[in-house]
Write an enzyme that holds these catalytic residues in place. Structure first.
Site, short mmCIF file in Angstrom:
data_model
loop_
_atom_site.label_atom_id
_atom_site.label_comp_id
_atom_site.label_asym_id
_atom_site.label_seq_id
_atom_site.Cartn_x
_atom_site.Cartn_y
_atom_site.Cartn_z
N GLY A 362 0.82 -1.20 0.00
CA GLY A 362 0.00 0.00 0.00
C GLY A 362 0.85 1.25 0.00
N VAL A 366 0.27 4.30 5.48
CA VAL A 366 -1.00 3.65 5.77
C VAL A 366 -0.87 2.65 6.92
CG1 VAL A 366 -1.98 3.96 3.49
CG2 VAL A 366 -0.60 1.93 3.97
N LYS A 368 1.86 0.21 7.37
CA LYS A 368 2.48 -1.09 7.10
C LYS A 368 3.56 -1.41 8.13
CE LYS A 368 3.77 0.18 2.97
NZ LYS A 368 3.28 1.57 3.02
N THR A 369 4.47 -0.49 8.28
CA THR A 369 5.55 -0.71 9.23
C THR A 369 4.99 -0.84 10.64
OG1 THR A 369 6.99 0.61 7.84
CG2 THR A 369 7.73 0.22 10.08
N SER A 686 -4.89 2.85 -18.01
CA SER A 686 -6.17 3.29 -17.45
C SER A 686 -6.52 4.73 -17.74
CB SER A 686 -6.20 3.03 -15.94
OG SER A 686 -5.40 3.97 -15.29
N LYS A 729 -8.27 4.54 -6.16
CA LYS A 729 -8.66 5.64 -7.04
C LYS A 729 -9.89 6.37 -6.50
CE LYS A 729 -6.62 3.86 -11.29
NZ LYS A 729 -6.87 3.09 -12.51
#
Ligand SMILES: Nc1ncnc2c1ncn2[C@@H]1O[C@H](COP(=O)(O)OP(=O)(O)O)[C@@H](O)[C@H]1O
Ligand SMILES: [Mg+2]
Length: 804
Positions: A362, A366, A368-369, A686, A729
């Site tokens: 991610g 956010v 993670k660590t 995209s 998104k």
């Protein structure tokens, strides 16, 4: 006059002889003596002598320093000499060798032609004999022998010469000539005419001289001895010190070796490692302790004993406790936490966990660590983190061979040492940032580390013995998956963290970030409170991110200022931070709060991208200019995105008429497609429908709604294909205040993952063809006039067969 006629008539031999006064010599009869004559008067006297009889009268002057002594200053008793040799020296002086003949007394001095003459009366030699004289002679000889031996400046020959002399007077004179005495003493000896008396005097002198010399010698000996002793002591001391040092060092050495041996025993190494260590220790013992070699050896042993061979923390297996801790540490992330707990459960059930490696994927910030740390806390393991960002060399993972000077173990072993236990949570942070180059592929080393079949016998090049990593709980993180080598990806169990909504960010700030930062700034909870609107403002206008990293940074900079006020105003200081006050702390807002504030523009559409930092808006600009149909693409577009642009253009050209665009538009104009924020590389298909929308807008001069954002791949026929990262998104679109999002219909299933408050805050339009996109995105003709992004070009006649 017969000069050898003394025997005949000894009493009245008188002759007139040239005089050379001597400064510091007394010449005795029977003696040959060389000396240098320099005074002009003396030289004249000598010259006179040389042309006459070669006889000369030599007598000492009272005062050696007088250059022109008057007759009164010259001893009357002198020596009548014969000049044996004379040699004129280059400096004008004359060197002469004279032989003393007899004593003479100067009766009269006469100055004549610049030099002195004396009327000299020869003093006849006295003959004495008898046992007394003989005894005296042997006494003098004995003393003289001693004297010669003790004195450093007399030759042994002098003694031999004396020993051979049988005449008492001659002996006395010979010995006198050799004595080292002041001039007046010598003169005294010369003036004693009786040989016996002379010998007596000489004997006395010799006695005292010998005594003196003996004392000298003794003193010298003593001094020498003392000096020798001092030197010896000094030398011995130095030697002692050296020996002690040597011994001491040996002791240190022994201590060092013993200490290392103890450490090796206590390290509870593998058998292989212990053998290797003891072998190395033996080598170390035999090396010079200060050598580079020994240092290398010591370092190696230090590493061997420092890594955790056996030590473990006791793992906590209580899943309920784990869940509790995860919830304590993190707000939201319900699914992720659930999966973590499941993962922990499976690890416990399968006793030797050969399962996959947990990998959090991610955008930055956010959690993670921070989740990995939490897992360490849950399971009661130590936590170590290895950032793989920029690691490009296998040796960084696995170490250098010890043969390299300054080699050390790789990061895995270094981190294990840091962990101090063999079962830590080991975070491999940012595996996607690991790069590869000619020096070898670090990911293959990492694969071995992560492979449960192999990692029980991990070998670091430096340690050179197997190290068991099988008890390590590895966790990886990445921003994106696609840069991770497939083989590595296959080992990973991916948990995605897409980013937070505004609501979640505010909650995270209130519950975690603010309390954490208050603590680390040394403040109290009572000092500062953030109002809800302030936090909203912070999220909307000071940060634009998927995670909360920048928000945390902004909070920290606010608290720094609060801390200053607390210091100034006392610890009871209280502040409630309102949104109005935010500017005072953080300056002007960095972002406009919403996309709606922007104008609708011609040729400008808002796309949505999914990058490493999460969902992003991707504005696309199209400009037309006079030309010949060239297509220019700028803004660091990757190949896929360029293809996508070409596809969009081909579609627009093929549908030009339907879209109200002159068919031959590309005959007369060049098209420039630009994606701003050029420094960031962009790729992926995209943006297809966004490019198409911007193109149609530019060509048909119909503005695009700025509150609409879109994402979707386009085919040549205008079909809209699904894309990835829907959740990210949509979060990004929500963040910037978009009201309508256009998504490929096939992505409908992904909407389930999107937080309700996000999807409900916007109108999500599902489409399967570009026509639908244009209907939604382009401003209806009766809407408010738009600003024009580019000057429309006059269109020429239709022509077919155009290619790019
Ligand atoms: N859900 C959450 N709850 C509480 N704090 C969070 C959450 N997500 C992130 N944080 C905090 O935000 C900061 C950044 O998170 P971090 O783990 O460093 O992010 P990442 O490793 O994903 O880049 C940390 O202080 C972390 O504790
Ligand atoms: Mg991180």
């Amino acid at each position: 006059m017969n000069m050898f006629g003394r025997e005949k008539d000894k009493t009245d031999v008188i002759e007139t002889l040239p005089l050379v006064p001597l400064r510091d010599v007394v010449v005795f009869p029977h003696m040959m003596i060389p000396f240098v004559i320099g005074r002009p008067s003396s030289i004249k006297a000598l010259e006179y002598a040389l042309v006459k009889s070669k006889r000369i009268f030599l007598s000492a002057q009272h005062d050696a320093t007088r250059d022109n002594p008057s007759p009164d200053e010259i001893y009357r008793l002198g020596t009548i000499c014969n000049i044996v040799q004379s040699l004129k020296l280059p400096d004008g002086n004359v060197k002469v060798l004279v032989e003393g003949l007899d004593r003479g007394r100067a009766l009269e001095f006469k100055e004549d032609q610049g030099f002195l003459k004396v009327v000299a009366k020869l003093i006849p030699r006295q003959v004495e004999s008898g046992s007394g004289v003989e005894a005296l002679m042997s006494k003098v000889i004995a003393h003289f022998e001693q004297y010669v031996k003790l004195s450093n400046n007399l030759h042994y020959d002098a003694m031999l010469a004396a020993v051979r002399v049988e005449d008492p007077g001659k002996l006395a004179d010979t010995v006198s000539a050799h004595l080292v005495l002041p001039v007046d003493e010598k003169q005294n000896l010369l003036e004693i005419l009786s040989p016996q008396e002379r010998l007596n005097r000489i004997a006395a002198i010799l006695e005292t001289e010998v005594d003196k010399l003996q004392v000298d010698k003794r003193i010298q000996g003593r001094v020498k001895k003392q000096m020798e002793r001092a030197q010896k002591e000094y030398y011995l001391n130095e030697k002692m010190k050296a020996i002690q040092k040597e011994l001491g060092r040996k002791d240190d050495r022994l201590n060092e070796v013993e200490e290392l041996r103890k450490k090796i025993e206590q390290a509870r190494m593998s058998k292989e490692a212990e053998e290797k260590a003891l072998q190395e220790l033996k080598r170390l013992e035999s090396m010079p302790p200060m050598s580079a070699e020994a240092t290398v050896s010591r370092n190696y042993l230090d590493w061997l004993v420092a890594v955790p061979w056996q030590k473990k923390t006791k793992e906590r297996k209580d899943l309920l406790a784990a869940e509790k801790i995860l919830n304590e540490d993190h707000y939201g992330l319900e699914k992720v936490k659930e999966r973590i707990v499941e993962f922990l459960a499976v690890r416990q059930l399968v006793n030797n966990p050969k399962g996959p490696i947990l990998c959090f994927v991610g955008p930055p910030g956010v959690g993670k660590t921070s989740l990995a740390k939490s897992i360490a806390r849950c399971t009661n393991r130590k936590f170590v983190r290895l950032s793989l960002g920029g690691v490009r060399d296998e040796a960084e993972i696995r170490g250098h061979r010890r043969t390299y000077i300054g080699a050390f173990p790789g990061q895995i072993v270094q981190m294990m040492k840091k962990a101090t236990t063999r079962n830590p949570v080991f975070l491999l942070d940012e595996v996607d940032k690991m790069s590869m180059d000619f020096r070898g592929d670090p990911s293959s080393a990492l694969l071995e580390v992560l492979d449960p079949e192999q990692n029980h016998s991990f070998t670091d090049h430096y340690l050179d013995v197997e190290f068991d990593l099988s008890s390590v709980f590895f966790i990886a993180t990445a921003n994106v998956l696609h840069t991770i080598p497939q083989a590595l990806q296959d080992r990973l169990e991916v948990l995605r963290l897409p980013g937070y909504t505004e609501r979640e960010k505010i909650e995270i700030a209130q519950r975690h970030l603010i309390p954490k930062q208050i603590k680390s700034h040394g403040l109290r909870e009572s000092n500062v409170a953030f109002s809800e609107p302030a936090l909203q403002e912070l999220v909307r206008r000071y940060t634009r991110e998927a995670g909360v990293r920048n928000m945390e940074r902004e909070i920290s900079s606010i608290l720094r200022k609060v801390a200053r006020r607390v210091v100034l105003e006392g610890k009871d200081y209280q502040l409630t931070l309102t949104s109005e006050a935010l500017g005072d702390f953080l300056g002007v807002p960095r972002y406009r709060s919403s996309q709606q504030e922007e104008h609708n523009e011609i040729g400008m559409a808002t796309g949505l991208a999914w990058t490493e930092v999460g969902g992003e808006i991707l504005p696309i600009e199209v400009t037309l200019m006079p030309g010949k149909g060239a297509l220019k693409l700028t803004g660091k577009l990757g190949d896929v995105m360029q293809e996508s642009a070409h596809a969009a253009l081909s579609f627009v050209r093929s549908r030009a008429e339907d879209l109200g665009i002159p068919r031959d538009f590309n005959r007369r104009i060049d098209i420039h497609i630009h994606v701003p924020e050029g420094a960031i590389p962009k790729d992926g298909p995209s943006a297809g429908i966004t490019i198409a929308t911007a193109l149609v807008s530019a060509l048909s001069k119909v503005p695009v709604r700025r509150d609409v954002a879109m994402t979707g791949e386009i085919t040549l026929r205008g079909k809209v294909l699904p894309i990835g990262g829907v959740k990210e998104k949509l979060l990004a679109a929500h963040r910037i205040g978009v009201t309508t999002v256009i998504l490929p219909r096939e992505n409908e299933k992904d909407l389930a993952d999107v937080p309700k408050n996000v999807s409900e805050a916007m109108s999500v339009q599902l489409v399967s063809h570009v026509d639908e996109v244009l209907k939604i995105a382009l401003v209806p003709p009766d809407a408010t006039p738009a600003r024009e992004a580019a000057e429309p070009e006059p269109m020429g006649p239709v022509q077919d067969g155009m290619t790019h």
